[in-house]
Design an enzyme around this catalytic site. Sequence first.
Site, short mmCIF file in Angstrom:
data_model
loop_
_atom_site.label_atom_id
_atom_site.label_comp_id
_atom_site.label_asym_id
_atom_site.label_seq_id
_atom_site.Cartn_x
_atom_site.Cartn_y
_atom_site.Cartn_z
CG HIS A 277 22.91 116.22 45.24
ND1 HIS A 277 23.96 116.33 44.85
CD2 HIS A 277 22.84 117.30 46.20
CE1 HIS A 277 24.84 117.03 44.97
NE2 HIS A 277 23.88 117.86 46.08
CG ASP A 294 23.59 121.08 47.78
OD1 ASP A 294 24.18 120.28 47.11
OD2 ASP A 294 22.31 121.61 47.54
CB CYS A 347 27.05 114.85 44.85
SG CYS A 347 26.34 113.27 44.52
#
EC number: 3.4.22.-
Length: 403
Positions: A277, A294, A347
């Site tokens: 990630h 995030d 991401c």
Amino acid sequence: MLSPTNSTSKTAPVPPRDSSKPVLISEEPRNQLLQKVARTALAVLLVVVTLGLILLFYSFSDLQSFPWCCQTHPSTKEQPTISIPVPLPSPPLAVPRPSTPPAPTPAISRPSTPSAPKPSTPPPLLPKAPKPVKTQENLFPLVPEQVFVEMYEDMARRRIIEALVPAWDSDIIFKCLCYFHTLYPGLIPLETFPPATIFNFKQKIISILEDKKAVLRGEPIKGSLPICCSKENYRRHLQGTTLLPMFMWYHPTPKTLADTMQTMKQLAIKGSVGASHWLLVIVDIQARRLVYFDSLYNYVMPPEDMKKDLQSLAQQLDQVYPARNGQKFSVKIAAKEVIQKDSGFSCGAWCCQFLYWYLRDPFTDALNDLPVDSVERHENLASFVQACEAAVQDLPELSWPEA
């Protein structure tokens, strides 16, 4: 001359029979007796062999089940009736009747007990409640059809989103940073190979700010130089930078920096994303602010814990790079919810999209204007991805732009 009748030749005399020893058995009857004895012995031997073979193939319990073996009752020509024992509390079994009226069927009784005559009109019995049986329907609740429809729609939505937004690696992210530098010269395009991790991003930020302070003082830098940037070009970038975009690569399995780098290499060799990630920490030197983004909101740790961790970093930065007016670094957690819905590969693109929004207007929260529908949200992200990929095609590979 002598005549033949009066021959003088002598013949052997025949001994007279002894009349005192009578003959008991003649030769022919004796042979017949021996044959009978031999046949009888052979028959007995065959019977013994036959019984032996029977005992080999049948156990004693099997022999007892034969009607001619071990029966104490006198043999009759009627076949033995097999009766099934039924527990007394249970109601009598109902026997289906044929179409023609037959003779009354006797009730089933226990063995060695004479069967009682069945009453012509039995009293009505209350039906016994059936014992509940645990089936799959009882163990697991029935799933409504709407749930399956929603699951199918989610799967279709994920496929659409994954086709819209590809997974971005460190190479395309660095090119995107180089492109952003051409739009906003205050951004320094920090290398993402190897990228920072959750274990060393604080040290990297502190080292860069110490090198910036050394450049402003005309002193040599103490930190390591970038791989794809000359020393003079890097010093010019440090002198003019006002914003540090620190991209972090995260994987939930490794617990140390060395294990994280090893996991990163293994996934790179396999060509797989895995559970990795991308995270982003923006160090806004001019606004004295740390912004954490995030796209999965709490994939690394709860936002409250991350905020405390960044506040500790902000206190260190106040000492390493203090402001002339005494302003302190503040901390902001950008995402208030999961932004990256129904997609496991976007991401990196979301981090670049958020950085682009921040560069355009750092005081406006663009995340509040995101579409609610995840497909529409990723369609907008796909437009940004296509524009960035088209813009970085002409940029050199792994090379810093000139400051």
